[in-house]
Design a protein around this motif. Sequence first.
Motif, PDB file in Angstrom:
ATOM      1  N   ALA A  81       7.747   6.023   4.081  1.00 12.45           N
ATOM      2  CA  ALA A  81       6.819   5.518   5.250  1.00 12.45           C
ATOM      3  C   ALA A  81       5.623   6.773   5.102  1.00 12.45           C
ATOM      4  CB  ALA A  81       7.355   5.223   6.446  1.00 12.45           C
ATOM      5  N   PHE A  82       6.047   7.817   5.142  1.00 17.45           N
ATOM      6  CA  PHE A  82       5.086   9.038   5.247  1.00 17.45           C
ATOM      7  C   PHE A  82       4.479   8.990   4.105  1.00 17.45           C
ATOM      8  CE2 PHE A  82       7.965  11.389   8.377  1.00 17.45           C
ATOM      9  CZ  PHE A  82       7.788  10.526   9.434  1.00 17.45           C
ATOM     10  N   LEU A  83       4.704   9.083   2.724  1.00 18.73           N
ATOM     11  CA  LEU A  83       4.143   9.149   1.607  1.00 18.73           C
ATOM     12  C   LEU A  83       3.471   7.907   1.006  1.00 18.73           C
ATOM     13  CD1 LEU A  83       6.741  11.528  -0.214  1.00 18.73           C
ATOM     14  CD2 LEU A  83       4.595  12.042   0.936  1.00 18.73           C
ATOM     15  N   ALA A  84       3.886   6.746   1.321  1.00 12.48           N
ATOM     16  CA  ALA A  84       3.419   5.713   0.832  1.00 12.48           C
ATOM     17  C   ALA A  84       2.968   4.713   1.667  1.00 12.48           C
ATOM     18  CB  ALA A  84       4.520   4.960  -0.023  1.00 12.48           C
ATOM     19  N   GLY A  85       2.977   4.828   2.976  1.00 15.10           N
ATOM     20  CA  GLY A  85       2.463   4.113   4.065  1.00 15.10           C
ATOM     21  C   GLY A  85       3.602   3.200   4.665  1.00 15.10           C
ATOM     22  N   PRO A  86       3.124   2.775   5.901  1.00 14.08           N
ATOM     23  CA  PRO A  86       4.090   1.958   6.858  1.00 14.08           C
ATOM     24  C   PRO A  86       4.519   0.676   6.196  1.00 14.08           C
ATOM     25  CG  PRO A  86       2.266   2.650   7.926  1.00 14.08           C
ATOM     26  CD  PRO A  86       1.892   2.919   6.828  1.00 14.08           C
ATOM     27  N   ALA A  87       3.624  -0.008   5.357  1.00 13.86           N
ATOM     28  CA  ALA A  87       4.152  -1.378   4.540  1.00 13.86           C
ATOM     29  C   ALA A  87       5.197  -0.990   3.569  1.00 13.86           C
ATOM     30  CB  ALA A  87       2.940  -2.043   3.637  1.00 13.86           C
ATOM     31  N   THR A  88       5.076  -0.009   2.774  1.00 14.91           N
ATOM     32  CA  THR A  88       6.347   0.446   2.049  1.00 14.91           C
ATOM     33  C   THR A  88       7.525   0.808   2.856  1.00 14.91           C
ATOM     34  OG1 THR A  88       4.755   1.239   0.372  1.00 14.91           O
ATOM     35  CG2 THR A  88       6.796   1.996  -0.112  1.00 14.91           C
ATOM     36  N   GLY A  89       7.277   1.676   3.900  1.00 19.67           N
ATOM     37  CA  GLY A  89       8.364   2.039   4.553  1.00 19.67           C
ATOM     38  C   GLY A  89       9.034   0.722   5.252  1.00 19.67           C
ATOM     39  N   ALA A  90       8.455  -0.238   5.540  1.00 20.19           N
ATOM     40  CA  ALA A  90       8.950  -1.666   5.945  1.00 20.19           C
ATOM     41  C   ALA A  90       9.728  -2.358   4.969  1.00 20.19           C
ATOM     42  CB  ALA A  90       7.955  -2.198   6.520  1.00 20.19           C
ATOM     43  N   LEU A  91       9.308  -2.609   3.753  1.00 22.79           N
ATOM     44  CA  LEU A  91       9.921  -3.165   2.556  1.00 22.79           C
ATOM     45  C   LEU A  91      11.182  -2.378   2.156  1.00 22.79           C
ATOM     46  CD1 LEU A  91       6.787  -4.516   0.769  1.00 22.79           C
ATOM     47  CD2 LEU A  91       8.623  -5.771   2.055  1.00 22.79           C
ATOM     48  N   VAL A  92      10.986  -0.851   2.113  1.00 23.64           N
ATOM     49  CA  VAL A  92      12.119  -0.293   1.840  1.00 23.64           C
ATOM     50  C   VAL A  92      13.372  -0.338   2.796  1.00 23.64           C
ATOM     51  CG1 VAL A  92      12.714   2.270   1.340  1.00 23.64           C
ATOM     52  CG2 VAL A  92      10.979   1.251   0.295  1.00 23.64           C
ATOM     53  N   SER A  93      12.770  -0.390   4.168  1.00 23.81           N
ATOM     54  CA  SER A  93      14.107  -0.493   5.046  1.00 23.81           C
ATOM     55  C   SER A  93      14.711  -1.700   5.138  1.00 23.81           C
ATOM     56  CB  SER A  93      13.495   0.107   6.231  1.00 23.81           C
ATOM     57  OG  SER A  93      12.615  -0.713   6.917  1.00 23.81           O
ATOM     58  N   LEU A  94      13.765  -2.923   4.788  1.00 21.47           N
ATOM     59  CA  LEU A  94      14.462  -4.240   4.837  1.00 21.47           C
ATOM     60  C   LEU A  94      15.363  -4.515   3.727  1.00 21.47           C
ATOM     61  CD1 LEU A  94      14.192  -7.028   6.038  1.00 21.47           C
ATOM     62  CD2 LEU A  94      12.520  -7.662   4.390  1.00 21.47           C
ATOM     63  N   ALA A  99       3.272   4.389  11.004  1.00 14.99           N
ATOM     64  CA  ALA A  99       1.873   4.594  11.619  1.00 14.99           C
ATOM     65  C   ALA A  99       1.653   5.623  12.378  1.00 14.99           C
ATOM     66  CB  ALA A  99       1.890   3.042  12.611  1.00 14.99           C
ATOM     67  N   THR A 100       2.608   6.010  13.198  1.00  9.94           N
ATOM     68  CA  THR A 100       2.439   7.253  13.738  1.00  9.94           C
ATOM     69  C   THR A 100       1.944   8.613  13.093  1.00  9.94           C
ATOM     70  OG1 THR A 100       4.062   6.725  15.785  1.00  9.94           O
ATOM     71  CG2 THR A 100       3.482   8.794  15.537  1.00  9.94           C
ATOM     72  N   TYR A 101       2.578   8.518  11.779  1.00  9.43           N
ATOM     73  CA  TYR A 101       2.411   9.736  11.215  1.00  9.43           C
ATOM     74  C   TYR A 101       0.921   9.585  10.689  1.00  9.43           C
ATOM     75  CZ  TYR A 101       2.406  12.765   6.921  1.00  9.43           C
ATOM     76  OH  TYR A 101       2.348  13.782   5.905  1.00  9.43           O
ATOM     77  N   ALA A 102       0.380   8.384  10.071  1.00  6.60           N
ATOM     78  CA  ALA A 102      -0.887   8.144   9.671  1.00  6.60           C
ATOM     79  C   ALA A 102      -1.819   8.418  10.637  1.00  6.60           C
ATOM     80  CB  ALA A 102      -0.985   6.573   9.053  1.00  6.60           C
ATOM     81  N   LEU A 103      -1.657   7.794  11.733  1.00  4.33           N
ATOM     82  CA  LEU A 103      -2.421   8.397  12.933  1.00  4.33           C
ATOM     83  C   LEU A 103      -2.676   9.674  13.246  1.00  4.33           C
ATOM     84  CD1 LEU A 103      -1.649   5.381  15.918  1.00  4.33           C
ATOM     85  CD2 LEU A 103      -3.703   5.916  14.596  1.00  4.33           C
ATOM     86  N   LEU A 104      -1.560  10.484  13.297  1.00  2.00           N
ATOM     87  CA  LEU A 104      -1.653  11.796  13.519  1.00  2.00           C
ATOM     88  C   LEU A 104      -2.356  12.805  12.384  1.00  2.00           C
ATOM     89  CD1 LEU A 104       1.544  12.442  15.336  1.00  2.00           C
ATOM     90  CD2 LEU A 104      -0.511  12.264  16.373  1.00  2.00           C
ATOM     91  N   THR A 105      -2.226  12.279  11.257  1.00  3.24           N
ATOM     92  CA  THR A 105      -2.578  13.063  10.258  1.00  3.24           C
ATOM     93  C   THR A 105      -3.795  12.648   9.394  1.00  3.24           C
ATOM     94  OG1 THR A 105      -1.320  11.850   8.481  1.00  3.24           O
ATOM     95  CG2 THR A 105      -0.053  13.714   9.486  1.00  3.24           C
ATOM     96  N   GLY A 106      -4.119  11.317   9.801  1.00  5.40           N
ATOM     97  CA  GLY A 106      -5.269  10.709   9.161  1.00  5.40           C
ATOM     98  C   GLY A 106      -5.034  10.438   7.738  1.00  5.40           C
ATOM     99  N   SER A 107      -3.951  10.177   7.276  1.00  8.64           N
ATOM    100  CA  SER A 107      -3.300   9.612   5.943  1.00  8.64           C
ATOM    101  C   SER A 107      -3.532  10.858   5.135  1.00  8.64           C
ATOM    102  CB  SER A 107      -3.834   8.383   5.515  1.00  8.64           C
ATOM    103  OG  SER A 107      -3.370   7.522   6.231  1.00  8.64           O
ATOM    104  N   THR A 108      -3.457  12.155   5.610  1.00  2.00           N
ATOM    105  CA  THR A 108      -3.603  13.289   4.520  1.00  2.00           C
ATOM    106  C   THR A 108      -2.352  13.466   3.902  1.00  2.00           C
ATOM    107  OG1 THR A 108      -3.281  14.962   6.275  1.00  2.00           O
ATOM    108  CG2 THR A 108      -5.594  14.212   5.905  1.00  2.00           C
TER     109      THR A 108
END
Length: 124
Positions: free
Chosen positions: A53-66, A100-109
């Motif tokens: 989720a942190f490295l590839a985004g929330p969408a990937t994190g959601a599919l991986v966890s599913l 999403a929290t990680y992306a908001l706090l880091t600006g996806s850096t």
Amino acid sequence: MIWPPLELAGSSSRAVADLTFWTVLTLAAAAFPVRTARRSTVGVFIAPVLASAFLAGPATGALVSLVGTLELREIRGEIPWYGTLYNHASAVVAAIVAGATYALLTGSTPPGDIGTLAAALLGG
């Protein structure tokens, strides 16, 4: 962008490779829960889910966890369908919120400085 689209169709083999890698790693982690001294078991699948989720985004994190949180007990029918649904839904929601929290706090850096470490701690 908080929820980047997952590009799985044709143009991005990198997205498919990321999704496959993190899913296989999560399945492996879910297959070997840790048994505590009090005889309870703790799943350690959350580490690769958060990393995806942190490295590839929330969408990937959601599919991986599913997919990645699938257990043999669920396949054998030892857990009722509503328990399986709840377990997977809670993992998906946690991955989306953390990513999403990680992306908001880091600006996806990309990770690498103290700010992204703090965002990972707050997101996870």
